[in-house]
Design an enzyme around this catalytic site. Sequence first.
Site, PDB file in Angstrom:
ATOM      1  N   CYS A 121       1.106  -0.795  -0.016  1.00 26.66           N
ATOM      2  CA  CYS A 121      -0.389  -0.469   0.095  1.00 26.66           C
ATOM      3  C   CYS A 121       0.667   1.073  -0.079  1.00 26.66           C
ATOM      4  CB  CYS A 121      -0.547   0.137   1.211  1.00 26.66           C
ATOM      5  SG  CYS A 121      -2.407   1.364   1.349  1.00 26.66           S
ATOM      6  N   CYS A 171      -3.807   6.093  -0.143  1.00 24.59           N
ATOM      7  CA  CYS A 171      -3.426   4.837  -0.738  1.00 24.59           C
ATOM      8  C   CYS A 171      -2.886   4.517  -2.222  1.00 24.59           C
ATOM      9  CB  CYS A 171      -4.150   3.852  -0.415  1.00 24.59           C
ATOM     10  SG  CYS A 171      -4.820   4.266   1.636  1.00 24.59           S
ATOM     11  N   LYS A 204     -12.598  -4.677   2.421  1.00 21.21           N
ATOM     12  CA  LYS A 204     -12.185  -4.449   3.009  1.00 21.21           C
ATOM     13  C   LYS A 204     -12.351  -2.920   3.195  1.00 21.21           C
ATOM     14  CE  LYS A 204      -7.726  -0.916   4.875  1.00 21.21           C
ATOM     15  NZ  LYS A 204      -6.463  -0.927   4.246  1.00 21.21           N
ATOM     16  N   ARG A 223      -3.402   4.423  12.667  1.00 18.39           N
ATOM     17  CA  ARG A 223      -2.813   5.210  11.395  1.00 18.39           C
ATOM     18  C   ARG A 223      -1.636   5.755  12.975  1.00 18.39           C
ATOM     19  NH1 ARG A 223      -8.254   6.697   8.391  1.00 18.39           N
ATOM     20  NH2 ARG A 223      -8.150   4.314   7.795  1.00 18.39           N
ATOM     21  N   ARG A 265     -10.651   8.086   3.467  1.00 20.56           N
ATOM     22  CA  ARG A 265     -10.550   6.784   2.182  1.00 20.56           C
ATOM     23  C   ARG A 265     -12.187   6.281   1.867  1.00 20.56           C
ATOM     24  NH1 ARG A 265      -5.492   6.900   3.972  1.00 20.56           N
ATOM     25  NH2 ARG A 265      -4.634   5.949   5.708  1.00 20.56           N
ATOM     26  N   GLU A 324     -17.636  -7.894  -4.029  1.00 19.57           N
ATOM     27  CA  GLU A 324     -15.568  -7.689  -4.168  1.00 19.57           C
ATOM     28  C   GLU A 324     -14.829  -9.028  -4.249  1.00 19.57           C
ATOM     29  OE1 GLU A 324     -13.370  -4.962  -4.912  1.00 19.57           O
ATOM     30  OE2 GLU A 324     -14.692  -3.052  -4.334  1.00 19.57           O
ATOM     31  N   LYS A 364     -11.629  -6.738   6.502  1.00 19.06           N
ATOM     32  CA  LYS A 364     -11.002  -6.325   7.486  1.00 19.06           C
ATOM     33  C   LYS A 364     -12.044  -4.945   8.387  1.00 19.06           C
ATOM     34  CE  LYS A 364      -7.163  -3.575   8.244  1.00 19.06           C
ATOM     35  NZ  LYS A 364      -5.938  -2.219   7.451  1.00 19.06           N
ATOM     36  N   SER A 392      -6.419  -3.056  14.797  1.00 17.61           N
ATOM     37  CA  SER A 392      -5.993  -2.488  15.368  1.00 17.61           C
ATOM     38  C   SER A 392      -7.312  -1.439  17.134  1.00 17.61           C
ATOM     39  CB  SER A 392      -4.985  -0.464  15.447  1.00 17.61           C
ATOM     40  OG  SER A 392      -5.548   0.050  14.629  1.00 17.61           O
ATOM     41  N   TYR A 437      -3.065  -8.231  16.766  1.00 16.04           N
ATOM     42  CA  TYR A 437      -1.743  -7.581  17.357  1.00 16.04           C
ATOM     43  C   TYR A 437      -1.761  -9.255  19.113  1.00 16.04           C
ATOM     44  CZ  TYR A 437      -2.306  -4.191  14.480  1.00 16.04           C
ATOM     45  OH  TYR A 437      -2.410  -3.351  12.841  1.00 16.04           O
TER      46      TYR A 437
END
Length: 327
Positions: free
Chosen positions: A120, A130, A195, A205, A217, A233, A248, A274, A313
Site C-alpha cells: 500500500c 493509498c 476492506k 494510523r 478513504r 469485491e 477487515k 488495531s 496483535y
Amino acid sequence: MEFPKLRPRRLRANENIRRLVRETKLSLDDLIYPIFVRYGEKIVEEIPSMPGVFRYSVDKVVDAVKEVRDLGIPAIILFGIPEHKDEVGSDTWNEQGIIQKALREIKKHVPDIYVITDVCFCEYTTHGHCGVIRGNTVDNDLTLENLKKQAISHVESGADMLAPSGMMDGMVQAIRSALDESGYYHIPIMAYSAKFASSFYGPFREAAESAPAFGDRRSYQMDPANAREAIKEVLLDVKEGADIIMVKPALAYLDIIAKVKEVTLLPVCAYNVSGEYAMIKAGGRLGWIDEEKVMVETLLSIKRAGADMIITYFAKDIAKLINKGLI
Ligand code: PBG
C-alpha cells in the site's frame, strides 16, 4: 423427543465432555503477527494506543521476529514507516526502502518464518492516501502502475506473500500479471478484498503515521453498511487471481466473514485490527473486563465465523496461552 427427555446441559457437565464437543479451537496455525518497522537505529518504541505492540528499527526487528518464531507462530505481516515520504510513496519500490531492508535482514537471520508484506502507499505518501493523487482523489490506474513496482521490489527483497490493501480496482490482476511476467508465478497474493472504511483503524494510523492529511478513504474503502458489495469485491478478486481472501476489520464484520466463507473455496483471513485490540487492552487496564478471557472469546468468534487465519496483535499472547496448554 423434547424436554424433559432432551437435556442439552448433559454435554456441558464438566470440562472433559465440553472438550469432546467443542466445535472451534484456536491454534498456533491460525496466527499471523503484524510487525511495524521504522527508520532509525536502536529503536524499540511502544505504540501508546496499543500497549504491548512496538515499532522496531531494522537492527532491532530480527530479535522481535525470532520471538514470534520461537512461540510457534508461522507468519508475520510487515508494515513500514519510512524516513522520507513523498507525493507517490516511492520508498515502497526503492531497493533501500524500509520494507526492503527489513525483508533482507529477516530473511537472512530468521529464514524459517513466513513473511507477508502489506502492499500500500498510505504510510509512504506526504498526503497519507493509498495511491497517486490527481485532482482531489486517488487515481486508480496510475496507482496500479506503482503497485506493480512495489510488488516486484518486495519479492526481490524476499517477501513470501503480498497483501495489497489499498482497495484499488484491478489491483490483484495488476500485481498477479506483474509477478508472472517477472517469473514470480509461485508468489501468492492475499487480497484485502472486503476492506471497510473503518474507524477501528485509528490506533494503526497513529502507529504507522498514515492518517490522511485531507479527506478520508471512503472513495476507495468500502461503506460499512454494505454486505452484498463485499461479496462482489470478493468474487472479483477470486477472478483476478487472489489466493487468499481477507475481510477487515473482523469483529464488527463477523457476518461478512461468514458470508464470504460460503461463496469461495479460497482460504479466508480476518484482520483483527488495531482498534479492536486497543478497546480490549483499555477495558482490561481499567479493570472493567477480563482482558485475557475477552481476547480468547473474541478470537474464537472470528474463527467460528469462518476465518481460516487471523492477523492479530494478540498473536503472541494467544500463542503463550496455547503453549502453556491453557486454551
Ligand atoms: C493500509 C492499512 C491499514 C491497516 C492495515 N493496512 C490502515 C488504513 O487502511 O487506514 C489497518 C490495520 C489496523 O488497524 O490494525 N496500509
